[in-house]
Design a protein around this motif. Structure first.
Motif, PDB file in Angstrom:
ATOM      1  N   GLY A  19      -6.418   1.099   4.436  1.00 53.39           N
ATOM      2  CA  GLY A  19      -7.579   1.395   3.567  1.00 53.39           C
ATOM      3  C   GLY A  19      -7.279   1.343   2.231  1.00 53.39           C
ATOM      4  N   VAL A  20      -6.328   0.779   1.697  1.00 57.50           N
ATOM      5  CA  VAL A  20      -5.943   0.629   0.237  1.00 57.50           C
ATOM      6  C   VAL A  20      -6.137  -0.696  -0.045  1.00 57.50           C
ATOM      7  CG1 VAL A  20      -4.235   0.940  -1.711  1.00 57.50           C
ATOM      8  CG2 VAL A  20      -4.350   2.326   0.179  1.00 57.50           C
ATOM      9  N   GLN A  21      -7.275  -0.800  -0.825  1.00 56.41           N
ATOM     10  CA  GLN A  21      -7.605  -2.344  -1.293  1.00 56.41           C
ATOM     11  C   GLN A  21      -6.761  -2.968  -2.379  1.00 56.41           C
ATOM     12  OE1 GLN A  21      -9.960  -4.458   0.577  1.00 56.41           O
ATOM     13  NE2 GLN A  21      -9.400  -2.481   1.824  1.00 56.41           N
ATOM     14  N   ASP A  22      -6.554  -2.268  -3.223  1.00 56.66           N
ATOM     15  CA  ASP A  22      -5.639  -2.976  -4.211  1.00 56.66           C
ATOM     16  C   ASP A  22      -4.866  -1.642  -4.931  1.00 56.66           C
ATOM     17  OD1 ASP A  22      -4.669  -4.859  -5.875  1.00 56.66           O
ATOM     18  OD2 ASP A  22      -6.478  -4.942  -7.121  1.00 56.66           O
ATOM     19  N   VAL A  23      -3.818  -2.042  -5.745  1.00 55.87           N
ATOM     20  CA  VAL A  23      -2.967  -1.170  -6.589  1.00 55.87           C
ATOM     21  C   VAL A  23      -2.715  -1.533  -7.759  1.00 55.87           C
ATOM     22  CG1 VAL A  23      -0.943   0.406  -6.375  1.00 55.87           C
ATOM     23  CG2 VAL A  23      -2.093  -0.195  -4.289  1.00 55.87           C
ATOM     24  N   LEU A  40      -5.194   3.652  -7.429  1.00 56.52           N
ATOM     25  CA  LEU A  40      -5.471   2.898  -6.052  1.00 56.52           C
ATOM     26  C   LEU A  40      -6.876   2.831  -5.901  1.00 56.52           C
ATOM     27  CD1 LEU A  40      -3.403   5.673  -4.115  1.00 56.52           C
ATOM     28  CD2 LEU A  40      -2.685   3.352  -4.307  1.00 56.52           C
ATOM     29  N   ILE A  51      -9.404   2.766  -2.790  1.00 60.56           N
ATOM     30  CA  ILE A  51      -9.408   2.732  -1.526  1.00 60.56           C
ATOM     31  C   ILE A  51     -10.718   2.892  -0.834  1.00 60.56           C
ATOM     32  CG2 ILE A  51      -8.667   4.823   0.290  1.00 60.56           C
ATOM     33  CD1 ILE A  51      -6.631   5.961  -1.881  1.00 60.56           C
ATOM     34  N   GLN A 103      -6.731   7.825  -9.299  1.00 60.16           N
ATOM     35  CA  GLN A 103      -5.559   7.948 -10.263  1.00 60.16           C
ATOM     36  C   GLN A 103      -4.343   8.683  -9.614  1.00 60.16           C
ATOM     37  OE1 GLN A 103      -5.582   5.803 -12.848  1.00 60.16           O
ATOM     38  NE2 GLN A 103      -8.003   5.547 -12.733  1.00 60.16           N
ATOM     39  N   LYS A 131       4.577   9.810   0.752  1.00 61.42           N
ATOM     40  CA  LYS A 131       5.548   8.917   1.079  1.00 61.42           C
ATOM     41  C   LYS A 131       6.006   7.745   0.380  1.00 61.42           C
ATOM     42  CE  LYS A 131       3.512   9.808   5.932  1.00 61.42           C
ATOM     43  NZ  LYS A 131       2.945   9.107   6.960  1.00 61.42           N
ATOM     44  N   LEU A 132       5.455   7.311  -0.534  1.00 60.85           N
ATOM     45  CA  LEU A 132       5.964   6.350  -1.317  1.00 60.85           C
ATOM     46  C   LEU A 132       5.953   6.329  -2.633  1.00 60.85           C
ATOM     47  CD1 LEU A 132       6.827   3.171  -0.538  1.00 60.85           C
ATOM     48  CD2 LEU A 132       4.487   2.684  -1.030  1.00 60.85           C
ATOM     49  N   LEU A 133       5.013   7.008  -3.523  1.00 59.12           N
ATOM     50  CA  LEU A 133       4.957   6.580  -4.859  1.00 59.12           C
ATOM     51  C   LEU A 133       5.656   7.643  -5.709  1.00 59.12           C
ATOM     52  CD1 LEU A 133       0.965   6.197  -5.137  1.00 59.12           C
ATOM     53  CD2 LEU A 133       2.769   4.601  -4.759  1.00 59.12           C
ATOM     54  N   ILE A 144      -0.297   3.142   6.177  1.00 62.08           N
ATOM     55  CA  ILE A 144      -1.204   3.839   5.231  1.00 62.08           C
ATOM     56  C   ILE A 144      -2.445   2.549   5.106  1.00 62.08           C
ATOM     57  CG2 ILE A 144      -1.982   4.870   3.091  1.00 62.08           C
ATOM     58  CD1 ILE A 144       0.686   6.112   3.099  1.00 62.08           C
ATOM     59  N   GLU A 152      -1.409  11.254   0.912  1.00 62.98           N
ATOM     60  CA  GLU A 152      -0.069  10.634   1.685  1.00 62.98           C
ATOM     61  C   GLU A 152       0.457   9.494   0.868  1.00 62.98           C
ATOM     62  OE1 GLU A 152      -1.948   9.253   5.557  1.00 62.98           O
ATOM     63  OE2 GLU A 152       0.149   8.869   6.369  1.00 62.98           O
ATOM     64  N   ALA A 153      -0.232   8.499   0.304  1.00 64.23           N
ATOM     65  CA  ALA A 153       0.551   7.454  -0.399  1.00 64.23           C
ATOM     66  C   ALA A 153       1.504   8.006  -1.326  1.00 64.23           C
ATOM     67  CB  ALA A 153      -0.551   6.568  -1.218  1.00 64.23           C
ATOM     68  N   VAL A 198      -5.833  10.035   1.519  1.00 59.95           N
ATOM     69  CA  VAL A 198      -5.011   8.778   1.693  1.00 59.95           C
ATOM     70  C   VAL A 198      -4.081   8.668   0.609  1.00 59.95           C
ATOM     71  CG1 VAL A 198      -5.041   6.225   1.716  1.00 59.95           C
ATOM     72  CG2 VAL A 198      -6.601   7.448   3.106  1.00 59.95           C
ATOM     73  N   LEU A 226       2.668   0.295   1.206  1.00 63.54           N
ATOM     74  CA  LEU A 226       1.832   1.316   1.615  1.00 63.54           C
ATOM     75  C   LEU A 226       1.202   0.626   3.325  1.00 63.54           C
ATOM     76  CD1 LEU A 226      -0.406   2.430  -1.239  1.00 63.54           C
ATOM     77  CD2 LEU A 226       1.256   3.611   0.053  1.00 63.54           C
TER      78      LEU A 226
END
Lengths: 80, 80
Positions: B34-38, A46, A48, A6, A66-68, B32, A62-63, A59, B27
């Motif tokens: 390895g992220v399967q779902d968000v 996420l 992962i 989360q 850089k993005l969220l 980035i 980093e997400a 991971v 992502l």
């Protein structure tokens, strides 16, 4: 293994949160009393794939960076 | 006393989450892996003046039910 992580992204405490203010007014209008303040942010879940929890957390970190989250206006918290 | 209560409002698992899908794509685009779902939802922090934690939780529950979450599309979780 797939880890569920989360990422909570909230507006910085120093900033106004107009969406929160609006919801506070709304709660008052429908008769829910006692709410002093409301802050509204995002919650990102996420899923992962990763070898270890530590790696999955990196991971996510980093997400988030850089993005969220936008560090000018928001801070984030990560929970595995 | 003022209690800080978190209400997490997330899209129901059965529903598509286009915002989450977009973030997953984003992502991937910035490298980035390895992220399967968000899944993306809201996080609402309520600061509630109340005599007891139990009472504050009830106020939050009522707020979530009546205003914060749309049960057709979302579920919520409350943590004190």
């Amino acid at each position: 293994m797939t880890y569920t992580i989360q990422v909570k992204v909230m507006p910085l405490k120093e900033l106004l949160d107009p969406q929160g203010k609006a919801v506070r007014g709304g709660l008052e209008n429908i008769g829910i009393a006692g709410v002093q303040d409301v802050r509204i942010g995002k919650n990102v879940t996420l899923y992962i794939d990763s070898a270890s929890e530590e790696e999955a957390r990196q991971v996510a970190e980093e997400a988030a960076k850089k993005l969220l989250a936008n560090p000018v206006m928001e801070y984030y918290e990560i929970t595995v």
